[in-house]
Every structure is written in C-alpha cells, then in structure tokens.
Design a protein around this motif. Structure first.
Motif, mmCIF file in Angstrom:
data_model
loop_
_atom_site.group_PDB
_atom_site.id
_atom_site.type_symbol
_atom_site.label_atom_id
_atom_site.label_comp_id
_atom_site.label_asym_id
_atom_site.label_seq_id
_atom_site.Cartn_x
_atom_site.Cartn_y
_atom_site.Cartn_z
ATOM 1 N N PHE A 1 0.820 -1.208 0.000
ATOM 2 C CA PHE A 1 0.000 0.000 0.000
ATOM 3 C C PHE A 1 0.857 1.264 0.000
ATOM 4 C CE2 PHE A 1 -2.683 -3.394 1.347
ATOM 5 C CZ PHE A 1 -3.887 -3.118 0.712
ATOM 6 N N ASP A 2 0.301 2.297 -0.622
ATOM 7 C CA ASP A 2 1.005 3.572 -0.708
ATOM 8 C C ASP A 2 1.421 4.045 0.685
ATOM 9 O OD1 ASP A 2 0.541 3.577 -3.415
ATOM 10 O OD2 ASP A 2 -1.202 4.898 -3.319
ATOM 11 N N ALA B 1 3.329 2.847 2.773
ATOM 12 C CA ALA B 1 3.598 1.803 3.773
ATOM 13 C C ALA B 1 5.085 1.787 4.111
ATOM 14 C CB ALA B 1 3.173 0.444 3.240
ATOM 15 N N HIS C 1 1.766 -1.147 -5.606
ATOM 16 C CA HIS C 1 1.270 -0.373 -4.471
ATOM 17 C C HIS C 1 -0.130 0.175 -4.773
ATOM 18 C CE1 HIS C 1 5.611 -0.237 -3.351
ATOM 19 N NE2 HIS C 1 5.069 -0.386 -2.158
ATOM 20 N N LEU C 2 -1.031 -0.016 -3.836
ATOM 21 C CA LEU C 2 -2.413 0.424 -3.980
ATOM 22 C C LEU C 2 -2.742 1.464 -2.924
ATOM 23 C CD1 LEU C 2 -4.089 -3.097 -4.408
ATOM 24 C CD2 LEU C 2 -3.164 -1.607 -6.198
ATOM 25 N N SER C 3 -3.783 2.249 -3.192
ATOM 26 C CA SER C 3 -4.183 3.292 -2.241
ATOM 27 C C SER C 3 -5.063 2.744 -1.126
ATOM 28 C CB SER C 3 -4.913 4.424 -2.965
ATOM 29 O OG SER C 3 -6.111 3.941 -3.560
ATOM 30 N N GLY C 4 -5.759 1.638 -1.394
ATOM 31 C CA GLY C 4 -6.645 1.115 -0.375
ATOM 32 C C GLY C 4 -7.462 -0.057 -0.878
ATOM 33 N N GLU D 1 -9.023 -0.184 -4.656
ATOM 34 C CA GLU D 1 -8.154 -0.611 -5.749
ATOM 35 C C GLU D 1 -7.850 -2.104 -5.681
ATOM 36 O OE1 GLU D 1 -4.647 1.725 -6.180
ATOM 37 O OE2 GLU D 1 -5.739 3.558 -6.664
ATOM 38 N N LEU D 2 -7.832 -2.651 -4.469
ATOM 39 C CA LEU D 2 -7.554 -4.075 -4.330
ATOM 40 C C LEU D 2 -8.664 -4.911 -4.967
ATOM 41 C CD1 LEU D 2 -5.758 -6.344 -3.070
ATOM 42 C CD2 LEU D 2 -7.253 -6.207 -1.052
ATOM 43 N N ILE E 1 0.320 -5.678 4.686
ATOM 44 C CA ILE E 1 -0.242 -4.425 5.210
ATOM 45 C C ILE E 1 0.095 -4.280 6.687
ATOM 46 C CG2 ILE E 1 -2.472 -5.487 5.799
ATOM 47 C CD1 ILE E 1 -3.807 -2.819 4.955
ATOM 48 N N GLN F 1 -1.150 2.858 9.697
ATOM 49 C CA GLN F 1 0.196 2.975 9.129
ATOM 50 C C GLN F 1 1.028 3.863 10.042
ATOM 51 O OE1 GLN F 1 -0.689 4.445 5.094
ATOM 52 N NE2 GLN F 1 0.179 2.539 4.313
ATOM 53 N N TRP G 1 -6.385 2.994 9.191
ATOM 54 C CA TRP G 1 -7.181 2.483 8.085
ATOM 55 C C TRP G 1 -8.663 2.514 8.463
ATOM 56 C CZ3 TRP G 1 -4.972 2.169 3.598
ATOM 57 C CH2 TRP G 1 -3.644 1.762 3.466
#
Length: 433
Positions: free
Chosen positions: A145-146, A148, A178-181, A184-185, A201, A206, A214
C-alpha cells in the motif's frame, strides 16, 4: 569520561540512522544514560518522558524488575547458543506462548530472527518459496500500500511505499504493486491476481505514514479477498503488536488471522533485539520433505536465549499487571487531553489516534501545510526537550507512542509538555494578531 567526551567521540566516529550527518556535527545531542518507567535521564541529570517508547519498542517501562531479573537469571546460565541444529528452553517456551494467542492449528509455527525488517524478509521469502513448492511458480509478486513502511533491508524496503527510503534501490527489490486502499484491491484484474503471492499491510494504522488509521473493517475485507483469490495475507505488526492498539495484536480487533504475522519491537519489551515470523500450519507443511524444500535462511543470533528470556518476561507482565485491561481508560484520557489541546492550539490540524498510537499533525494558518524545508516538526521535537518530552516527528506530525505503563498523571504531563512546546514555538515563530 563525561558528556563532552562522549559527544566528541560520537561526532568523530559514529553514523546515526535516518540522520543528516553533516548537520549532526553542529547539533547538541543528548547522551541518554539511565531510565526508569517512562522516564529517561541524560548524562547531565535531566529527565524526560520517553514519548515514543525508544522508537516504538518499550512496553512496560525502563528498568522493569521482572524483565531485569529474567535477563540476569538467564545470564547465570548462558547468554547465547546457536539455534542452527540445536534448541534451547527459552525459545521453545516463547514459541509456545506466542502460538497460544491464536486458535489451535492456525498460527502454530514461529521462525525467529533479529528485527522488524528481518521478520518481514522471512515472510516474503517464505511466501515465494511456498509458491514454488506448491505448483504455482508464477505467483512471485506482492501487493502493498502507498506510504507503507516494512523495514530497511532490501526485500522489506521494496515493499514499502515511501519513495525517499527506496526509490534509488527499486530495481533490486521484489516485484510489488502499491495500492491506495481496499477499493483498488477489489478491482484488480485477473492477470494481476494470478501473479500475486501475498498482500502485505500494517493492520489498523500505518506508522511511518504520519500515523494514519485504516478504515474500520478494512482488514477483515482484505482477509476475505485473500481467501477468495488464494492469496496469502502478511501482517506487519512490528509497530502495532503487543497492546499498542488496545488488543495484544491489532489483527485481533477485527478477528483476522493472517497467513504470516511479523513481530519485533515490543516483543522483548524494548530490551533486546528479537523478531518472530509466525506462520499458519499449511505454510509450514509446504517446507517439509527433501532437503531442497527447507527454508535456508537464518541469523547468528536467531532465538538468542537472552532475548527469548526477556520476551517471556515481557509477556508475563501483561498478565501480572493486567496491562490490556488498563488501556481503555488511558486511551480515553489521552484522546480527551489531545482534543482539548487541539482546541487551544491552532497549529494542531488533526489528531489521529489508534489505541495508544497517536499522530498530532501540525499546520500553519488556515490549515496550510508547512513547507518541507523548515522542518517544523523536527524543530518542535527539539524544543520539547526543554519541557521534559522526548519524541520524534514524521514530517510535521508529532508522534506520541509512550510505553503502555504510562500513568494517568504522566499522560497529563506528556500532553502539557507538548502544549507548552507549541506555545513557545508559536510565540517565537508566528506573528501575533
């Protein structure tokens, strides 16, 4: 030997982590020489609240008699023996204790290493080797994740989303998206999923991303997605483990059991380096058989007896002192004091809290973020020393993450110290109205 000698020797020979060494030469470093409870003492006799638990490691306070005695008792036997081809009592007891926090036949194997980075490094290498040994060699990529942070060794760092830490080393690391959350997954295409070994994660919050929680329920949704797509889930609880979020492990807040659980920092109560990578039984079983199926990875001090003794004592204190039962009252007190502080100090843009993990984000007039170059957060942390508080900033977010043993009065002192620091800084640096 005295303060001047130690500082001179430091500046002549030492290289500090995450530090601009060219500026260090002109700084006035504190030389920390003693500690008790949440308090640290420097070489000049000044006392400070350890507001970031000695970089997020200390749990029950410094010089805790139970951990001290456990280490002394182990020293009377042996400090360290090899874990390669041998066993030792403390490691066996500690592995059993850690597995006991989870349902039987889930996380029932423990691989010991040295620190958070190596705990993650073990998990990702295991995840890849598992795929080779179970007929899915195409699954060698990771989803992270972005912003992270998963450590600084090459493999672990490549999973992090903070460019300053890894951009220059990108081509040397693991393949990662890398995903924002969560959004996007769940919209990833089938081709991407088919190449994925695991999702990693930091559960619930984070850390290095300026303490950003989160959304509630997200972790449970990720677990369901991983199960649906036969993707492993790696949880990096290096920071969140051992009561920081209110439960022993953050994943327990959403009744999630990962395939790999990475632990370090608070494992020994902040006393000695030790890490653990816990794995589910089906992962472990894939490494049984011929010699070429073994996991060829290890460190000289793996499962060192002193560290394991400290960790066992650390875990025993949770029961003896009812640490987790006392946390909700402390969490609420800290929340209320910081809300009051935010009302009184216009510099406080937002307070982000997850249990006893807090980020206080500072901004300028009208909520505008400060420019990076003045490094306001860093300067405020230096100023806080004058008010008896030690902590660090992530950009302009002040981190408060004290030992869980902190008392109500000490929580008040910590918040008062931050408030006084902000008042002093405002008077010196912002125009009056």
């Amino acid at each position: 030997m005295d303060t001047d000698y130690w500082i001179a020797a430091d500046k002549e020979h030492c290289w500090h982590p995450f530090t601009r060494q060219s500026e260090w030469a002109d700084s006035e470093p504190l030389v920390l020489v003693d500690g008790e409870g949440v308090w640290l003492t420097d070489s000049e006799g000044r006392k400070y609240i350890d507001g970031n638990a000695s970089i997020w490691t200390n749990i029950h306070g410094h010089k805790h008699p139970v951990i001290n005695e456990a280490i002394k008792a182990q020293l009377d036997k042996v400090a360290h023996t090899s874990y390669l081809g041998f066993s030792n009592p403390r490691a066996s007891e500690l592995a059993e204790k850690l597995c006991g926090y989870f349902a039987k036949d889930t996380l029932n194997r423990v691989f010991f290493s040295d620190d958070g980075s190596t705990a993650v490094e073990c998990a990702v290498k295991m995840a890849i080797q598992y795929r080779f040994q179970t007929g899915a060699p195409e699954r060698t990529e990771f989803i992270a994740f972005d912003q992270a942070y998963h450590g600084d060794t090459m493999g672990a760092a490549s999973l992090g989303g903070v460019g300053a830490f890894f951009d220059r080393f990108k081509k040397f690391g693991f393949p990662v998206t890398h995903l924002s959350g969560l959004g996007e997954l769940i919209t990833l295409n089938k081709d991407q999923i088919a190449k994925t070994a695991a999702v990693i994660i930091e559960p619930l919050v984070q850390g290095v991303n300026q303490i950003r929680p989160w959304p509630e329920g997200m972790l449970a949704e990720i677990r369901r997605w991983c199960d649906e797509h036969q993707v492993h889930l790696i949880l990096d609880e290096v920071m969140t483990g051992f009561g920081r979020t209110g439960t022993m492990f953050a994943c327990q807040r959403e009744q999630v059991v990962p395939d790999f659980l990475c632990l370090a920092k608070g494992l020994t109560g902040g006393y000695l380096p030790l890490a653990a990578t816990m794995v589910q039984s089906q992962v472990y079983d894939a490494f049984l058989g011929d010699a070429d199926r073994a996991f060829y990875y290890g460190h000289s001090y793996t499962a060192n007896q002193l560290g394991c003794a400290a960790a066992l004592a650390n875990l025993s204190i949770f029961d003896q002192e009812q640490t987790l039962l006392k946390l909700p009252e402390k969490v609420e007190l800290l929340k209320g004091l910081l809300a009051d502080l935010a009302d009184r100090h216009p510099m406080i843009y937002e307070v982000r809290q997850c249990g006893m993990v807090v980020g206080v984000e500072l901004r300028g007039a009208n909520g505008k973020a400060f420019d990076v170059s003045p490094r306001v957060g860093e300067k405020i942390c230096l100023l806080a020393r004058d008010h008896g508080l030690l902590t660090r900033a992530i950009l302009d977010t002040i981190v408060l993450l004290p030992p869980l043993s902190i008392t109500a009065d000490e929580i008040r002192q910590m918040c008062e110290a931050l408030g006084s620091t902000l008042t002093d800084w405002t008077k010196k640096n912002l125009p009056s109205h």
